[in-house]
Design a protein around this motif. Structure first.
Motif, PDB file in Angstrom:
ATOM      1  N   THR A 144       4.336 -20.199   6.252  1.00  0.00           N
ATOM      2  CA  THR A 144       5.210 -20.098   7.424  1.00  0.00           C
ATOM      3  C   THR A 144       4.962 -21.288   8.344  1.00  0.00           C
ATOM      4  N   ILE A 145       6.044 -21.923   8.807  1.00  0.00           N
ATOM      5  CA  ILE A 145       5.921 -23.024   9.762  1.00  0.00           C
ATOM      6  C   ILE A 145       6.850 -22.755  10.944  1.00  0.00           C
ATOM      7  N   LYS A 146       6.491 -23.286  12.129  1.00  0.00           N
ATOM      8  CA  LYS A 146       7.308 -23.139  13.335  1.00  0.00           C
ATOM      9  C   LYS A 146       7.541 -24.506  13.938  1.00  0.00           C
ATOM     10  N   GLY A 147       8.702 -24.697  14.565  1.00  0.00           N
ATOM     11  CA  GLY A 147       8.963 -25.952  15.240  1.00  0.00           C
ATOM     12  C   GLY A 147      10.398 -26.043  15.708  1.00  0.00           C
ATOM     13  N   CYS A 157       6.719 -29.894  13.981  1.00  0.00           N
ATOM     14  CA  CYS A 157       5.753 -28.783  14.039  1.00  0.00           C
ATOM     15  C   CYS A 157       4.442 -29.331  14.591  1.00  0.00           C
ATOM     16  N   GLU A 158       4.105 -28.918  15.792  1.00  0.00           N
ATOM     17  CA  GLU A 158       2.863 -29.369  16.429  1.00  0.00           C
ATOM     18  C   GLU A 158       2.751 -30.898  16.347  1.00  0.00           C
ATOM     19  N   GLU A 159       3.841 -31.560  16.743  1.00  0.00           N
ATOM     20  CA  GLU A 159       3.948 -33.014  16.828  1.00  0.00           C
ATOM     21  C   GLU A 159       3.967 -33.722  15.468  1.00  0.00           C
ATOM     22  N   GLY A 189      17.687 -29.375  18.032  1.00  0.00           N
ATOM     23  CA  GLY A 189      17.143 -28.791  19.255  1.00  0.00           C
ATOM     24  C   GLY A 189      16.764 -27.334  19.102  1.00  0.00           C
ATOM     25  N   GLU A 190      17.254 -26.644  18.043  1.00  0.00           N
ATOM     26  CA  GLU A 190      16.936 -25.223  17.874  1.00  0.00           C
ATOM     27  C   GLU A 190      15.504 -25.049  17.402  1.00  0.00           C
ATOM     28  N   ASN A 191      14.891 -23.954  17.843  1.00  0.00           N
ATOM     29  CA  ASN A 191      13.543 -23.585  17.414  1.00  0.00           C
ATOM     30  C   ASN A 191      13.651 -22.580  16.270  1.00  0.00           C
ATOM     31  N   ILE A 192      12.895 -22.812  15.209  1.00  0.00           N
ATOM     32  CA  ILE A 192      12.934 -21.877  14.088  1.00  0.00           C
ATOM     33  C   ILE A 192      11.536 -21.564  13.575  1.00  0.00           C
ATOM     34  N   GLU A 193      11.434 -20.433  12.902  1.00  0.00           N
ATOM     35  CA  GLU A 193      10.244 -20.076  12.123  1.00  0.00           C
ATOM     36  C   GLU A 193      10.720 -19.941  10.683  1.00  0.00           C
ATOM     37  N   ALA A 194      10.171 -20.766   9.792  1.00  0.00           N
ATOM     38  CA  ALA A 194      10.663 -20.804   8.413  1.00  0.00           C
ATOM     39  C   ALA A 194       9.572 -20.398   7.429  1.00  0.00           C
ATOM     40  N   SER A 207      12.877 -20.775   2.054  1.00  0.00           N
ATOM     41  CA  SER A 207      13.516 -19.635   1.379  1.00  0.00           C
ATOM     42  C   SER A 207      14.183 -18.709   2.399  1.00  0.00           C
ATOM     43  N   SER A 208      13.629 -18.620   3.619  1.00  0.00           N
ATOM     44  CA  SER A 208      14.259 -17.850   4.692  1.00  0.00           C
ATOM     45  C   SER A 208      13.765 -18.388   6.032  1.00  0.00           C
ATOM     46  N   PHE A 209      14.545 -18.116   7.082  1.00  0.00           N
ATOM     47  CA  PHE A 209      14.117 -18.583   8.402  1.00  0.00           C
ATOM     48  C   PHE A 209      14.709 -17.688   9.487  1.00  0.00           C
ATOM     49  N   GLU A 210      14.096 -17.741  10.663  1.00  0.00           N
ATOM     50  CA  GLU A 210      14.628 -17.066  11.854  1.00  0.00           C
ATOM     51  C   GLU A 210      14.737 -18.092  12.967  1.00  0.00           C
ATOM     52  N   GLU A 211      15.828 -18.005  13.720  1.00  0.00           N
ATOM     53  CA  GLU A 211      15.941 -18.840  14.912  1.00  0.00           C
ATOM     54  C   GLU A 211      15.155 -18.163  16.024  1.00  0.00           C
ATOM     55  N   LYS A 212      14.369 -18.930  16.775  1.00  0.00           N
ATOM     56  CA  LYS A 212      13.535 -18.398  17.853  1.00  0.00           C
ATOM     57  C   LYS A 212      14.036 -18.933  19.193  1.00  0.00           C
ATOM     58  N   ALA A 213      13.966 -18.071  20.194  1.00  0.00           N
ATOM     59  CA  ALA A 213      14.346 -18.532  21.535  1.00  0.00           C
ATOM     60  C   ALA A 213      13.330 -19.567  22.012  1.00  0.00           C
TER      61      ALA A 213
END
Length: 735
Positions: free
Chosen positions: A3-6, A27-29, A44-49, A66-72
Motif C-alpha cells: 500500500t502506498i499513499k501520496g 509519496c513522502e517526497e 493534485g488528488e490524494n490517493i491510497e493505492a 490493482s485498486s485505489f481509494e481517493e483520500k480527502a
C-alpha cells in the motif's frame, strides 16, 4: 500486496477509452510511476493505492495498481494543491490559494456544509460558490460509490460505468435487483450480475435471478446460431445454469411475455421461445422480403434479345439454367440464385450486371466479408463492398442502429446483388433490408450446401425452404471447371459420392497419417517448404482449416505449435500474453466478434492517414505490426491496409489465425488450404463441414490425416440442429 499513499503530481499518459493511466505519485517526497485503471483521476488528488512493484523491461521500476481509494486532502498545502489542480472547474491556482487562506483546514467542511460562505472570497459569486460545491460533492459521491462497488468485486472501470448510469440509485439497485445491470449496462453480463447478487445475499431462487437467467440462456443460444429455443430445452438449460427446478422456471415465461421480454410461438407440438429482439427481427425480415417480391412484365423476346447482345460482347454462351436466372432477375423484385462451385454463378451475375447496366440502372454489389467482397470485385470487374460498408457502419452498438443507412436514409440504387449469402445472419439481413427501398431489385446469391452463418439464423436456407420466392438452382458443372479436382470432388462430397484418393490430381491431395503429431509435422512441411512455391504464395496465405477448437488437432493446439515454427520468438519481436495466449509481432490474427466501434485508418507509406472509418468484423484477419508496452496497445494490419490499435484490455477480441475453424473460413478463399483430419465428435464431422473446407481453396487442397474419418464425413449428412424461424414467419398467414 503493498500500500502506498501520496498525491498525483502529473499524468504521463491516459487512454480515454479504457481508463488505463500512467501517472507520477509523490509519496513522502519520493516520485513513483504508477500504472493502472483510474476513474476520472486528476492532478493534485490524494490517493491510497494497493498493488505491487514491478520492473518494466523498457520503463524500469513501476507500481502496478490493482485498486485505489481517493483520500480527502489532510493539510492546507494538500487542499490548495487539489483545488488548484484543475479538478474543480473555475478554480485556478490563485483562487485556490485565496480560498484556503480564508478557511484553512476547514475548507472542505465549508464547501460541503456552508457553500454560500465561499462568496466571502474575492472573485466568487453566490452562483459560482454553489457550482463549486456541486462539483466537490459529485466527486465525493463518486468516491464513495467506488468504495461501495469495489466490495462487490467490481473493477474500477466498470464501477465508473455503473455509477454514471445509475448515480445515487446504485445502492438500491445492488441491494434489490443486481440483475437489472445485465439489461442496462454493456459489459455487465448475467454472470457478473449473479456474482454481485451472491455477495449481496440475493437468494438463488429469487424471481429476479430466474428471469435474468432465462434471458441470458436465450442470448447464449444466439451465439450457437439459434434465434429461439424450444420451451423444454430452454427450461433444461436454465435449470442447469441456475441449479433451480424447472417448475420454478416455467412459471416466469408468461410474465416475461407480458413484459415483452420474450415471444412465445406455437408450432405443432413445440413452443418456440424467442428473446423479443430476435422474434421481431425475423418477423420484420419476413415482411420486408415480401414487400420486395414484386413482378415486372417484360416480354420474353425483349429479354432474350438483350442477353444475345451481351453474349456476343463477352464471347460467352449461357446454358438453360443461367438463362433462366437472368430472365427471373429481370422479371422479379427478389430472386435467389444458389449453386456450388463451377456451376456458373459468376458468369450469371456478370450477365445480370451488364443487362441492368444497359438499362441505365444503378447497381450495388455486396458480400458479408472483406475477402468475399474483394473476390466479387475481381470476378465482376465492378466495385463490391462489404455489407457493413455499404450500410455505412457508424460505430453504434450491434443490432441497435449501428448503420447510417436505414429506413430513414435508404440506399439509393436500382439493383442490389449480395454474394456469399450463406454467411449472412439474421441481424445483418435485417439491417440490410431496412435500408432497401421498395422497388429496388434484390438478388441473393449463395451456396446453400455450405455451413450456415456464424451468427444467429439460417437466412438463405430458410428463404429457399419457405418456397415463397423465385429461386434458381444452378447444378451443371461447366467444362472448364470440370478440369479442377477441387470442384469435381466438392460436388462428389456434396452428393455423398466416393472420392478417389490416389494423389494423381494436380490440385487435390490426401496424405494419409494416423497420429496427431505426425499430421502436424506434415502440415508444417507443407506450409514451410512445399506449398508456397507450388501455388506461388507466402506462408501466411496458406490456411490451415480444422473442424474443432479443442483436441489434439483443434485450433488452440495447432496455433500454439504453428506459431512456434512459423513466427518463433526473437529478441527484436515484442510479445504480449493475454488470456493464456501469446501474441507476438508478426503473428497472424483474427477478429472473433463484430465490433462496430473499433476505429481503423489506412496510412500512406510515410505514415500519414489517407482514409479512416469504424468497424472490424468477425473473421477479419491481419498481421500484428507493433506491440507498444508504454501505451499498452497492439497495432494490427488488416486487409486493404486497415490499421487498428487494440488496447490490451480488448485483446479478448483477437486470437491467433495460423489455424482457424472451418466455420470461420466461410466467405474466404485461399491459394491453398491444409485440412488436418483426426477422430472427433460425429456431429462435427459431417458432409457440409468438409464441403465448405474444400471449396475455400483456389489452387490446391491438401488433406492430411485419417482417410476413414474423411469417408465418414462424406457419408454423414447430419448437421447440428439450428433453431431458426424465418421460414415459419415467411409462411404465416397475414404476413
Amino acid at each position: 500486496m503493498e500500500t502506498i499513499k501520496g498525491y498525483v503530481d502529473h499524468i504521463i499518459y491516459r487512454n480515454t477509452e479504457n481508463g488505463y493511466t500512467v501517472l507520477v505519485l509523490v509519496c513522502e517526497e519520493e516520485e513513483l510511476t504508477c500504472v493502472g485503471i483510474f476513474s476520472d483521476i486528476v492532478e493534485g488528488e490524494n490517493i491510497e493505492a494497493k498493488g505491487e512493484f514491478t520492473d518494466h523491461p523498457v520503463y524500469g521500476r513501476q507500481f502496478k495498481v490493482s485498486s485505489f481509494e481517493e483520500k480527502a486532502p489532510e493539510d492546507e498545502i494538500a487542499i490548495e494543491r487539489y483545488l488548484g489542480s484543475g479538478a474543480i472547474k473555475g478554480i485556478g491556482l490563485a483562487l485556490a490559494a485565496r480560498i484556503v487562506r480564508r478557511f484553512k483546514k476547514d475548507t472542505f467542511r465549508i464547501i460541503e456544509e456552508e457553500p454560500e460562505r465561499l462568496a466571502e472570497v474575492k472573485g466568487i459569486s453566490e452562483r459560482k460558490a454553489m457550482e463549486i460545491a456541486d462539483q466537490v460533492n459529485a466527486k465525493k459521491d463518486l468516491r464513495q460509490a467506488m468504495i461501495f462497488l469495489q466490495q462487490y468485486g467490481i473493477s474500477t472501470t466498470l464501477a465508473v460505468k455503473i455509477y454514471n448510469f445509475y448515480g445515487s440509485k446504485i445502492y438500491s439497485v445492488l441491494k434489490e435487483n443486481p440483475y437489472q445491470m445485465a439489461e442496462d449496462i454493456e459489459g455487465v453480463g448475467f454472470k457478473t450480475a449473479d456474482e454481485i447478487a451472491s455477495r449481496a445475499g440475493i437468494r438463488t431462487d429469487s424471481d429476479f435471478r430466474i428471469r435474468s437467467g432465462i434471458l441470458y440462456v436465450l442470448l447464449q443460444a444466439t451465439a450457437e446460431g439459434h434465434t429461439y429455443l424450444p420451451m423444454e430445452e430452454l427450461t433444461e438449460r436454465t435449470s442447469q445454469l441456475l441449479e433451480v427446478d424447472g417448475e420454478h422456471i416455467e412459471k416466469h415465461y408468461m410474465n416475461l411475455a407480458i413484459d415483452r421480454k420474450i415471444m412465445m410461438r406455437q408450432k405443432e407440438d413445440m413452443t418456440q421461445i424467442y428473446a423479443a429482439t430476435f422474434y421481431h427481427m425475423e418477423a420484420n425480415t419476413a415482411s420486408m422480403l415480401k414487400q420486395l417480391n414484386v413482378s415486372y412484365d417484360v416480354a420474353d423476346a425483349e429479354i432474350e434479345k438483350r442477353i444475345k447482345r451481351i453474349e456476343e460482347q463477352t464471347n460467352i454462351e449461357l446454358d438453360e439454367q443461367q438463362l433462366c436466372a437472368v430472365k427471373e432477375a429481370v422479371r422479379n423484385g427478389l430472386l435467389i440464385i444458389t449453386g456450388g462451385p463451377g456451376t456458373g454463378k459468376t458468369t450469371t451475375i456478370n450477365t445480370i450486371i451488364r443487362y441492368f447496366e444497359m438499362e441505365g440502372m444503378d447497381i450495388f454489389l455486396g458480400a458479408p466479408t472483406g475477402r468475399a467482397a474483394k473476390r466479387m470485385s475481381e470476378t465482376t470487374g465492378f466495385e463490391a463492398r462489404t455489407i457493413h460498408r455499404m450500410l455505412e457502419v457508424n460505430g453504434g452498438v450491434e443490432g441497435t442502429g449501428g448503420f447510417e443507412r436505414n429506413e430513414k436514409n435508404p440506399l439509393e440504387t436500382d439493383v442490389i446483388i449480395i454474394d456469399e449469402m450463406s454467411m449472412v445472419d439474421i441481424t445483418l439481413m435485417h439491417a440490410l433490408l431496412k435500408a432497401v427501398l421498395a422497388g429496388t431489385r434484390l438478388i441473393l446469391v449463395g451456396d446453400v450446401n455450405q455451413l450456415p452463418s456464424v451468427g444467429p439464423g439460417s437466412v438463405l436456407k430458410d428463404i429457399i425452404e419457405s418456397n415463397q420466392f423465385h429461386t434458381v438452382k444452378l447444378n451443371k458443372i461447366f467444362r472448364q471447371a470440370s478440369t479442377s479436382d477441387i470442384i469435381v470432388n466438392a460436388h462428389k462430397i456434396n452428393n455423398g459420392e466416393e472420392v478417389v484418393l490416389d494423389n494423381k490430381s494436380m490440385d487435390f491431395f490426401f496424405l494419409k497419417r494416423y497420429e496427431a503429431d505426425k499430421i502436424i509435422n506434415v502440415t508444417l512441411q507443407l506450409i514451410k517448404q512445399k506449398l508456397p512455391k507450388f501455388v506461388d504464395a507466402s506462408e501466411y496465405d496458406i490456411q490451415v482449416l480444422t473442424p474443432t477448437r479443442k483436441g489434439l488437432l483443434g485450433v488452440e493446439r495447432l496455433n500454439t505449435v504453428l506459431q512456434m515454427y512459423l513466427n518463433p520468438p526473437e529478441a527484436s519481436k515484442r510479445e504480449k500474453e493475454y488470456g493464456g495466449m501469446i501474441f507476438r509481432e508478426g503473428d497472424k490474427v483474427m477478429q472473433i466478434k463484430n465490433n462496430y466501434q473499433l476505429e481503423w485508418e489506412i496510412r500512406s507509406k510515410y505514415g500519414l492517414c489517407i482514409d479512416k472509418g469504424t468497424g472490424v468484423f468477425n473473421g477479419d484477419t491481419g498481421i500484428i505490426e507493433e506491440i507498444n508496452y508504454f501505451a499498452e496497445t497492439m497495432t494490427v494490419s488488416f486487409d486493404e491496409g486497415k490499421m487498428v490499435e487494440y488496447p490490451f484490455k480488448m485483446l479478448e477480441e483477437l486470437e491467433l489465425a495460423y489455424a482457424i475453424t472451418i466455420h470461420k473460413s466461410q466467405g474466404s478463399e485461399y491459394p491453398a488450404v491444409v485440412i488436418p483430419l483426426f477422430q472427433g465428435p460425429r456431429m462435427l464431422l459431417n458432409r457440409n463441414l468438409i464441403y465448405t473446407a474444400v471449396t475455400r481453396a483456389k489452387k490446391c487442397v491438401t488433406i492430411v490425416g485419417d482417410d476413414e474419418v474423411f469417408r465418414t464425413m462424406v457419408h454423414n449428412n447430419s448437421q447440428l440442429k439450428r433453431y431458426s424461424g424465418l421460414s415459419d414467419r415467411l409462411t404465416e398467414e397475414g404476413m
